[in-house]
Write an enzyme that holds these catalytic residues in place. Structure first.
Site, short mmCIF file in Angstrom:
data_model
loop_
_atom_site.label_atom_id
_atom_site.label_comp_id
_atom_site.label_asym_id
_atom_site.label_seq_id
_atom_site.Cartn_x
_atom_site.Cartn_y
_atom_site.Cartn_z
N SER A 233 -37.58 18.66 -24.43
CA SER A 233 -38.79 17.89 -24.76
C SER A 233 -38.51 16.39 -24.78
O SER A 233 -39.29 15.60 -24.22
CB SER A 233 -39.38 18.36 -26.10
OG SER A 233 -38.39 18.48 -27.08
N HIS A 263 -36.76 26.98 -26.02
CA HIS A 263 -36.76 25.73 -26.80
C HIS A 263 -37.62 25.97 -28.05
O HIS A 263 -37.33 26.87 -28.82
CB HIS A 263 -37.28 24.62 -25.88
CG HIS A 263 -37.06 23.21 -26.37
ND1 HIS A 263 -36.31 22.89 -27.44
CD2 HIS A 263 -37.54 22.02 -25.89
CE1 HIS A 263 -36.30 21.57 -27.62
NE2 HIS A 263 -37.06 21.02 -26.70
N HIS A 309 -26.95 27.60 -29.16
CA HIS A 309 -27.45 26.24 -28.94
C HIS A 309 -26.68 25.60 -27.80
O HIS A 309 -25.50 25.91 -27.58
CB HIS A 309 -27.28 25.38 -30.21
CG HIS A 309 -28.17 24.19 -30.20
ND1 HIS A 309 -27.80 22.99 -29.66
CD2 HIS A 309 -29.44 24.03 -30.63
CE1 HIS A 309 -28.80 22.13 -29.77
NE2 HIS A 309 -29.81 22.74 -30.35
N ARG A 318 -29.92 22.36 -40.32
CA ARG A 318 -31.36 22.47 -40.59
C ARG A 318 -31.70 23.90 -41.02
O ARG A 318 -32.56 24.13 -41.85
CB ARG A 318 -32.16 22.06 -39.34
CG ARG A 318 -31.87 20.62 -38.90
CD ARG A 318 -32.47 20.32 -37.54
NE ARG A 318 -31.96 21.21 -36.51
CZ ARG A 318 -32.47 21.30 -35.28
NH1 ARG A 318 -33.49 20.54 -34.94
NH2 ARG A 318 -31.94 22.13 -34.40
N ASP A 364 -34.46 27.46 -35.69
CA ASP A 364 -35.56 28.41 -35.54
C ASP A 364 -35.30 29.74 -36.24
O ASP A 364 -36.24 30.50 -36.50
CB ASP A 364 -35.84 28.67 -34.06
CG ASP A 364 -36.35 27.42 -33.37
OD1 ASP A 364 -36.97 26.60 -34.05
OD2 ASP A 364 -36.10 27.26 -32.17
#
Ligand code: CMX
Length: 426
Positions: A233, A263, A309, A318, A364
């Site tokens: 992105s 993504h 990743h 995160r 995620d």
């Protein structure tokens, strides 16, 4: 003059000088070697881009302007945008001024709602978000400035204005999409007394008056803000903006990339996977059953969403922050418990499987569990939340790129024959 612009006016000439000096004195020095496997492997690891808003260290995770993300979890998104832009956290007055600037620009034009309301009922919320953003392109301050002959060194100023307009309107647009797309009733008006993240939580209409939900939303928006310059992105937005397409075009292009299952869409896939396991076993299964399910997923050629990743080689901080939040506020939640079990089991499964270079969870893997806890069961919407946050990073990167007067992006492609010629003996 607002502190944000004052700092930028002071720093931009210094940043420009720094880059100019590098090119003049060292312009012909090599910084990266490119192997054929990288040419054919999504350019993984090729250092060919500059991004100063944030850095992803394989063994540390996201670092925003020199500050590890786990040290920023008590901040609110406006502070993070200020940090991304300037390299400094705002003081109280600067933060209040930025919030005032958001408030002044936040009104969403009626035509945006008309566009959204005319879309087919089964449109993906990411397609709705993108169309809403594109519909506002006609208002671009950059385009107006460019057409009126503003010079290159000043492009960043109108790009910043576009960024502020876009960001200020985004929570209301995104919340409006949620309520429209999933029949949640009329839109909830913005409350100008609330901060950006608090307002978003308020306008979604979930867990009203629940300050923990608003805190979760702020945390979510902080954690997803930026992830250096080479992810799909950010890079897409960067390339499109380098053609001097304004921020409405560039952010919308970047978000189209975010909407891919490898993504940003992985967050919806991830929760689906967790719920599917819970449903199949009528609750949290034992570890052996989880292992078997994971292997079955891999054997059927699917990926385990939320794991792996392109850059990270450790557990994504995160993910850690989101899980800690969940464990602090609702540790008895079944979905969260399974997310934690998966964290104990999936890395070993992926190691044994032997393909993924990084067997650890990314952001995620945890985010959906928190959203689900608060009653947001519409997985298709999850990437929109990611998008609202990531727009901060894309906007900040674009303003800085224009301030650095970067040229149009245009790497060289080669033919297979050229590659073969490089390795032939002749
Ligand atoms: N499950 C199964 N296989 C995986 C895997 C996973 N979670 N992660 C990587 N692999 C596989 C890849 O598909 C690849 O297989 P092939 O050689 O058959 O194509 C192999 O392992 C090597 O891949 P890699 O170099 O480790 O990973 P990439 O840099 O190519 O891809 C990513 C990174 C994130 C796309 C990948 O790990 C993946 O598909 N993960 C699941 C989806 C996901 O969670 N995406 C969200 C990422 C965060 C974000 O950007 O938003």
């Amino acid at each position: 003059m607002p502190r944000l612009r004052k700092i930028l006016r002071e720093k931009i000439p210094v940043w420009r000088d720094e880059l100019r000096e590098l090119v003049v004195e060292h312009g012909d020095k090599a910084v990266s070697e490119v192997k054929i496997q990288q040419v054919l492997g999504g350019l993984r690891g090729v250092k060919g881009l500059i991004c100063n808003t944030s850095l992803v260290e394989p063994d540390k995770g996201l670092i925003v302007r020199g500050i590890p993300i786990l040290e920023l979890t008590d901040r609110i998104p406006e502070e993070i945008f200020f940090l991304l832009m300037t390299g400094e956290l705002p003081d109280e007055a600067a933060l209040a001024k930025l919030q005032e600037e958001y408030n002044e620009r936040a009104e969403v034009p009626a035509y945006v709602w008309n566009v959204l309301e005319s879309m087919p009922k089964n449109s993906h919320p990411m397609a709705m978000l993108n169309l809403a953003i594109l519909s506002m392109q006609r208002e671009s301050r950059f385009k107006i400035a460019y057409d009126s002959g503003v010079k290159k060194p000043n492009y960043w100023e109108s790009t910043l204005e576009d960024a502020l307009i876009l960001l200020s309107r985004l929570p209301e647009i995104a919340a409006g999409i949620y309520r429209l797309r999933f029949d949640k009733g009329p839109r909830i008006p913005r409350n100008p007394r609330l901060d950006w993240g608090g307002n978003f939580a308020h306008m979604l209409g979930l867990s009203e008056n629940d300050s923990v939900f608003a805190d979760m939303m702020r945390l979510y928006l902080v954690l997803h803000c930026d992830h250096e310059g080479g992810n799909v992105s950010a890079f897409t937005c960067h390339v499109v903006n380098s053609a001097l397409s304004d921020l409405y075009y560039s952010v919308s292009a970047g978000l189209s990339g975010l909407a891919g299952p490898l993504h940003g869409l992985a967050n919806q896939e991830c929760l689906k996977f967790v719920l599917w396991i819970l449903d199949r076993f009528s609750g949290v299964p034992d570890d052996e059953q989880i292992r078997e399910e994971c292997f079955e997923t891999l054997q059927s050629g699917r990926v385990i969403p939320g794991y792996g990743h392109a850059v990270l080689r450790v557990t994504d901080p995160r993910f850690t922050a989101l899980c800690e939040f969940g464990m602090k506020h609702f540790k008895e939640d079944e979905v969260l418990q399974l997310v934690n079990r998966l964290f104990q089991i999936v890395p070993d499964v992926l190691k044994e499987h032997g393909k993924a270079k990084n067997p650890w969870p990314n952001v995620d893997a945890g985010s959906g569990a928190l959203l689900y806890h608060y009653g947001m069961s519409e997985f298709e919407y999850y990437t929109v939340l990611f998008a609202v946050s990531r727009t901060m990073g894309m906007c900040a990167q674009a303003v800085i790129s224009r301030a650095m007067m970067e040229p149009i992006t245009r790497p060289k492609s080669v033919e297979t024959g050229w590659l073969k010629a490089q390795v032939s003996d002749k």
